[in-house]
Design a protein around this motif. Structure first.
Motif, PDB file in Angstrom:
ATOM      1  N   ASP A 142       0.835  -1.309   0.027  1.00  0.00           N
ATOM      2  CA  ASP A 142      -0.076   0.091  -0.059  1.00  0.00           C
ATOM      3  C   ASP A 142       0.788   1.307   0.115  1.00  0.00           C
ATOM      4  OD1 ASP A 142      -2.256  -1.525   0.164  1.00  0.00           O
ATOM      5  OD2 ASP A 142      -2.446  -1.534   2.253  1.00  0.00           O
ATOM      6  N   ARG A 143       2.133   1.274   0.171  1.00  0.00           N
ATOM      7  CA  ARG A 143       2.789   2.287   0.207  1.00  0.00           C
ATOM      8  C   ARG A 143       3.541   2.762  -1.081  1.00  0.00           C
ATOM      9  NH1 ARG A 143       7.385   0.205   3.853  1.00  0.00           N
ATOM     10  NH2 ARG A 143       8.506   2.274   3.532  1.00  0.00           N
ATOM     11  N   ARG A 144       3.502   4.108  -1.366  1.00  0.00           N
ATOM     12  CA  ARG A 144       4.133   4.648  -2.567  1.00  0.00           C
ATOM     13  C   ARG A 144       5.543   5.360  -2.126  1.00  0.00           C
ATOM     14  NH1 ARG A 144       1.380   4.194  -7.111  1.00  0.00           N
ATOM     15  NH2 ARG A 144       2.306   5.970  -8.209  1.00  0.00           N
ATOM     16  N   ILE A 145       6.458   4.829  -2.501  1.00  0.00           N
ATOM     17  CA  ILE A 145       7.939   5.804  -1.911  1.00  0.00           C
ATOM     18  C   ILE A 145       8.666   6.207  -3.166  1.00  0.00           C
ATOM     19  CG2 ILE A 145      10.169   5.304  -0.749  1.00  0.00           C
ATOM     20  CD1 ILE A 145       8.523   2.535   0.295  1.00  0.00           C
ATOM     21  N   LEU A 146       8.768   7.410  -3.152  1.00  0.00           N
ATOM     22  CA  LEU A 146       9.800   8.226  -4.160  1.00  0.00           C
ATOM     23  C   LEU A 146      11.214   8.108  -3.722  1.00  0.00           C
ATOM     24  CD1 LEU A 146       7.726  11.775  -4.388  1.00  0.00           C
ATOM     25  CD2 LEU A 146       7.497   9.516  -5.773  1.00  0.00           C
ATOM     26  N   VAL A 147      11.826   7.590  -4.759  1.00  0.00           N
ATOM     27  CA  VAL A 147      13.474   7.373  -4.753  1.00  0.00           C
ATOM     28  C   VAL A 147      13.871   8.430  -5.566  1.00  0.00           C
ATOM     29  CG1 VAL A 147      15.131   5.573  -4.835  1.00  0.00           C
ATOM     30  CG2 VAL A 147      12.924   4.879  -3.982  1.00  0.00           C
ATOM     31  N   GLU A 148      14.811   9.482  -4.796  1.00  0.00           N
ATOM     32  CA  GLU A 148      15.098  10.102  -5.744  1.00  0.00           C
ATOM     33  C   GLU A 148      16.705  10.187  -6.234  1.00  0.00           C
ATOM     34  OE1 GLU A 148      14.628  13.705  -3.328  1.00  0.00           O
ATOM     35  OE2 GLU A 148      12.658  13.794  -3.863  1.00  0.00           O
ATOM     36  N   THR A 149      17.116  10.942  -7.356  1.00  0.00           N
ATOM     37  CA  THR A 149      18.626  10.689  -7.704  1.00  0.00           C
ATOM     38  C   THR A 149      19.546  10.721  -6.830  1.00  0.00           C
ATOM     39  OG1 THR A 149      18.102  11.993  -9.608  1.00  0.00           O
ATOM     40  CG2 THR A 149      20.231  11.812  -8.989  1.00  0.00           C
ATOM     41  N   GLY A 150      20.354   9.619  -6.684  1.00  0.00           N
ATOM     42  CA  GLY A 150      21.611   9.463  -5.491  1.00  0.00           C
ATOM     43  C   GLY A 150      21.092   8.614  -4.668  1.00  0.00           C
TER      44      GLY A 150
END
Length: 197
Positions: A142-150
Motif C-alpha cells: 500500500d506504500r508509494r515511496i519516492l526514490v530520488e537521484t542518488g
C-alpha cells in the motif's frame, strides 16, 4: 591450427600468466597448486607446449576460475551492450553482466508505476536499485515511496511491488536475482496485459 585457434591459444596463455601474476604467485606456487612441474607450466605460458584439457582444467581450478572463462573468445561483439526496449512498459534495459545468477541492469523508465493492486508482482528474493537521474516511484504493498537521484532502495520481493517513473523519465541501476529478472526485465509477450516495472 587455424589463425583463430592460434589467437585463442595465445589469449588463454596470457590469461593464465595474467591471473597468476594478479594473485602474486610464482610459477612454482601455481605449479604446486595444479600438480604440474614449474618447467611444464613455464612452457605452457610461453607457448612451447600444447595444453591438454586435463592440464587446463587443473590450472583453471587452481586460479579460481572456470574452464569456460579461461577459454572464452575475445570477440569484440561481446563488448557492446545493446539496450532492450519494452515500449509497452516504458522500459529500456541494458544488461550489464552476462553471468548466470545475479543480474545488473541499467534501466530507463518512462511510464509511471501501476496503481492497481492486482498489477503488483511478488517473487522470491530481494531487489536493489539506485536512481541515477529523475525520481522513481517504488510501490510496496500500500506504500508509494519516492526514490530520488542518488538514493537507493532495497526490499523483499515477497511484498507486492512495482516501480516506475515519477514526473518524467528516470534512470536507475538495478540488481536482480533470476526471479527478479524474469519479473521486471522480460519483455511483455503479445496479449499480455501491462506489467509493472
Amino acid at each position: 591450427m587455424t589463425q583463430e585457434d592460434s589467437v585463442l591459444d595465445g589469449l588463454v596463455r596470457k590469461r593464465i600468466r595474467g591471473l597468476r601474476s594478479a594473485l602474486g604467485w610464482s610459477l612454482d606456487e601455481l605449479a604446486a597448486r595444479c600438480y604440474l612441474s614449474p618447467s611444464t607450466l613455464s612452457r605452457i605460458e610461453t607457448g612451447h607446449r600444447r595444453i591438454s584439457l586435463d592440464q587446463l582444467s587443473a590450472i583453471a581450478r587452481a586460479l579460481g576460475t572456470t574452464l569456460d572463462q579461461l577459454v572464452e573468445s575475445a570477440d569484440d561483439g561481446d563488448v557492446i551492450i545493446r539496450p532492450q526496449h519494452d515500449t509497452a512498459r516504458g522500459l529500456t534495459a541494458w544488461m550489464l553482466n552476462r553471468q548466470p545468477g545475479v543480474v545488473v541492469a541499467k534501466m530507463r523508465l518512462t511510464k509511471p508505476a501501476p496503481t492497481l493492486a492486482d498489477a503488483l508482482r511478488v517473487h522470491p528474493g530481494w531487489d536493489w536499485f539506485t536512481v541515477l537521474s529523475g525520481t522513481v516511484v517504488l510501490v510496496l504493498g500500500d506504500r508509494r515511496i519516492l526514490v530520488e537521484t542518488g538514493q537507493a532502495a532495497e526490499f523483499s520481493t515477497m511484498v507486492p511491488h512495482a516501480f516506475g517513473a515519477h514526473d518524467g523519465p528516470a534512470e536507475a541501476l538495478g540488481i536482480f536475482d533470476q526471479e527478479g529478472r524474469r519479473t521486471h526485465l522480460r519483455p511483455l509477450s503479445d496479449g499480455e496485459g501491462e506489467r509493472p516495472g
